[in-house]
Design an enzyme around this catalytic site. Sequence first.
Site, short mmCIF file in Angstrom:
data_model
loop_
_atom_site.label_atom_id
_atom_site.label_comp_id
_atom_site.label_asym_id
_atom_site.label_seq_id
_atom_site.Cartn_x
_atom_site.Cartn_y
_atom_site.Cartn_z
N THR A 132 0.82 -1.21 0.00
CA THR A 132 0.00 0.00 0.00
C THR A 132 0.86 1.27 0.00
OG1 THR A 132 -1.42 1.29 1.49
CG2 THR A 132 -0.11 -0.39 2.53
N GLU A 134 0.29 3.57 1.95
CA GLU A 134 0.24 4.12 3.31
C GLU A 134 1.56 3.94 4.06
OE1 GLU A 134 -3.45 3.48 5.38
OE2 GLU A 134 -4.52 3.16 3.50
N TYR A 158 -1.87 -0.52 10.95
CA TYR A 158 -1.99 -1.17 9.64
C TYR A 158 -0.77 -0.88 8.77
CZ TYR A 158 -3.30 -1.60 4.70
OH TYR A 158 -3.30 -1.88 3.36
P1 NAD Z 1 -9.59 -7.42 2.28
O1 NAD Z 1 -9.55 -7.12 3.74
O2 NAD Z 1 -10.83 -7.13 1.51
O3 NAD Z 1 -9.24 -8.96 2.02
C1 NAD Z 1 -8.22 -9.61 2.71
C2 NAD Z 1 -8.38 -11.10 2.44
O4 NAD Z 1 -7.31 -11.78 3.14
C3 NAD Z 1 -9.69 -11.69 2.99
O5 NAD Z 1 -10.26 -12.54 2.03
C4 NAD Z 1 -9.26 -12.46 4.23
O6 NAD Z 1 -10.08 -13.60 4.49
C5 NAD Z 1 -7.86 -12.88 3.84
N1 NAD Z 1 -7.00 -13.13 5.03
C6 NAD Z 1 -6.84 -12.31 6.11
N2 NAD Z 1 -6.03 -12.90 7.00
C7 NAD Z 1 -5.62 -14.09 6.46
C8 NAD Z 1 -4.75 -15.13 6.88
N3 NAD Z 1 -4.13 -15.07 8.05
N4 NAD Z 1 -4.58 -16.19 6.06
C9 NAD Z 1 -5.22 -16.26 4.86
N5 NAD Z 1 -6.06 -15.31 4.42
C10 NAD Z 1 -6.26 -14.24 5.20
O7 NAD Z 1 -8.33 -6.64 1.68
P2 NAD Z 1 -8.17 -5.93 0.25
O8 NAD Z 1 -8.69 -4.56 0.34
O9 NAD Z 1 -8.64 -6.85 -0.80
O10 NAD Z 1 -6.57 -5.81 0.20
C11 NAD Z 1 -5.78 -6.86 -0.37
C12 NAD Z 1 -4.32 -6.47 -0.28
O11 NAD Z 1 -4.10 -5.25 -0.97
C13 NAD Z 1 -3.83 -6.24 1.15
O12 NAD Z 1 -2.52 -6.75 1.26
C14 NAD Z 1 -3.83 -4.73 1.29
O13 NAD Z 1 -2.85 -4.29 2.23
C15 NAD Z 1 -3.47 -4.31 -0.12
N6 NAD Z 1 -3.95 -2.98 -0.54
C16 NAD Z 1 -5.27 -2.66 -0.39
C17 NAD Z 1 -5.73 -1.43 -0.85
C18 NAD Z 1 -7.19 -1.04 -0.75
O14 NAD Z 1 -7.53 0.09 -1.09
N7 NAD Z 1 -8.09 -1.92 -0.33
C19 NAD Z 1 -4.83 -0.52 -1.41
C20 NAD Z 1 -3.48 -0.89 -1.55
C21 NAD Z 1 -3.07 -2.13 -1.11
P1 TYD Z 2 -10.73 3.93 4.24
O1 TYD Z 2 -11.66 3.52 3.15
O2 TYD Z 2 -10.85 3.29 5.57
O3 TYD Z 2 -9.25 3.74 3.64
P2 TYD Z 2 -7.81 4.26 4.23
O4 TYD Z 2 -7.97 4.71 5.64
O5 TYD Z 2 -6.98 3.03 4.12
O6 TYD Z 2 -7.38 5.36 3.30
O7 TYD Z 2 -10.85 5.49 4.44
C1 TYD Z 2 -10.64 6.39 3.36
C2 TYD Z 2 -10.73 7.79 3.91
O8 TYD Z 2 -12.08 8.02 4.34
C3 TYD Z 2 -9.86 8.02 5.15
O9 TYD Z 2 -9.33 9.33 5.09
C4 TYD Z 2 -10.83 7.88 6.30
C5 TYD Z 2 -12.14 8.38 5.73
N1 TYD Z 2 -13.38 7.76 6.30
C6 TYD Z 2 -14.41 8.56 6.76
O10 TYD Z 2 -14.33 9.81 6.71
N2 TYD Z 2 -15.52 7.96 7.27
C7 TYD Z 2 -15.65 6.60 7.38
O11 TYD Z 2 -16.69 6.10 7.90
C8 TYD Z 2 -14.59 5.77 6.88
C9 TYD Z 2 -14.68 4.27 6.94
C10 TYD Z 2 -13.46 6.40 6.34
#
Ligand code: NAD
Ligand code: TYD
Length: 352
Positions: A132, A134, A158
Amino acid sequence: MILVTGGAGFIGANFVLDWLRTSDEPVVNLDALTYAGNLENLASLKGDSRHVFVQGDICDRKLVDRLFAEHLPRAIVHFAAESHVDRSIHGPGDFVRTNVNGTFTLLEAARGHWMTLEGEAKAGFRFHHVSTDEVYGSLGPNDPAFTETKTYEPNSPYSASKAASDHLVRAWHHTYGLPVTTSNCSNNYGPYHFPEKLIPLMIANALAGKPLPVYGDGMQIRDWLFVTDHCSAIRAILAQGTPGEVYNVGGWNEKPNIEIVNTLCALLDELKPDPAGSYRRLITYVTDRPGHDRRYAIDARKIERELGWRPAETFDTGIRKTVEWYLANQDWVAHVQSGAYRDWVETNYAAR
Ligand code: NAD
Ligand code: TYD
């Protein structure tokens, strides 16, 4: 075949669906099915022999070793993680366990497998780590966007746990020569996004007539990328990325949260008008997130220059598709809003 971890979560499921839409190479999908994992995301693959789902924990070394030995994957794409900042504030332990220890377990198992390979199989093997933006910390309003050489300054449990996992991945390449690649991506949005995150939470709350909780002044800035663009970036890195390299992935869409919420309200006003009035009436400012990062921005020029990748969606096209998907899939939302989900809403929002 390839081994995917976390392929029942938001991005992982989109990746598996996209992969099997664009290739016939089978996928072994290892996912623990935590609250965030949902097999309904993969329902369209029912009966498809190219998809082998294994419920299990990435921290389980024996299981991971067995999957490598049985399936001999040519690559692993590692999504599995605890991924929600607010949950990491309430309970950081799971984040260290899965994101740090889990990544360590996978690296060790992958290294054990890789050492048994020879020639082209060994040189072609890849461990792709999905991370990420972040990890880079928070930017001021005029700071340049994150490049791949930006110092790591993680601020939340995180992002600290993801930063730790990135460091392990880097070290396994530097020390042992494991052919790893890492992508650091900005905020994703799109279908199957769990409604604890900003965009799906706002859509679900608006449709239920509930308050739209904006943290603090709503002026925190994120860069937003439609999820299938993240999937295509990872495919490009797997196909042509250089081992040991990091690629920043982003959508060139920096937006303050309040603008996102206003856009969602406008789209819902158009696509599903509420007789009670514009959804904007539900916007409610609530107590800010502790340690809330003010701004993230991704400089995605390296992946464009070296791998020819650029996002296909603009924010306007992606956000419209997202709202349309949620309107067409309200059963999916209703199913994930289980007992455990209601407990989370109580924990995170009741005292704000
Ligand atoms: P998510 O929380 O939707 O999904 C995570 C998945 O991992 C789930 O299916 C969960 O069951 C599985 N999981 C959790 N713990 C586990 C374990 N111990 N063993 C096996 N499986 C396990 O997350 P996401 O949003 O799909 O993110 C996927 C990846 O992308 C993560 O590594 C996250 O850090 C990264 N990422 C996410 C975003 C975003 O905006 N969502 C952005 C950049 C990077
Ligand atoms: P989020 O979707 O949790 O992603 P991240 O914190 O990983 O960027 O949040 C996106 C932005 O939205 C973050 O600045 C926090 C804000 N936010 C709210 O203002 N209200 C909410 O209820 C949530 C879940 C997030």
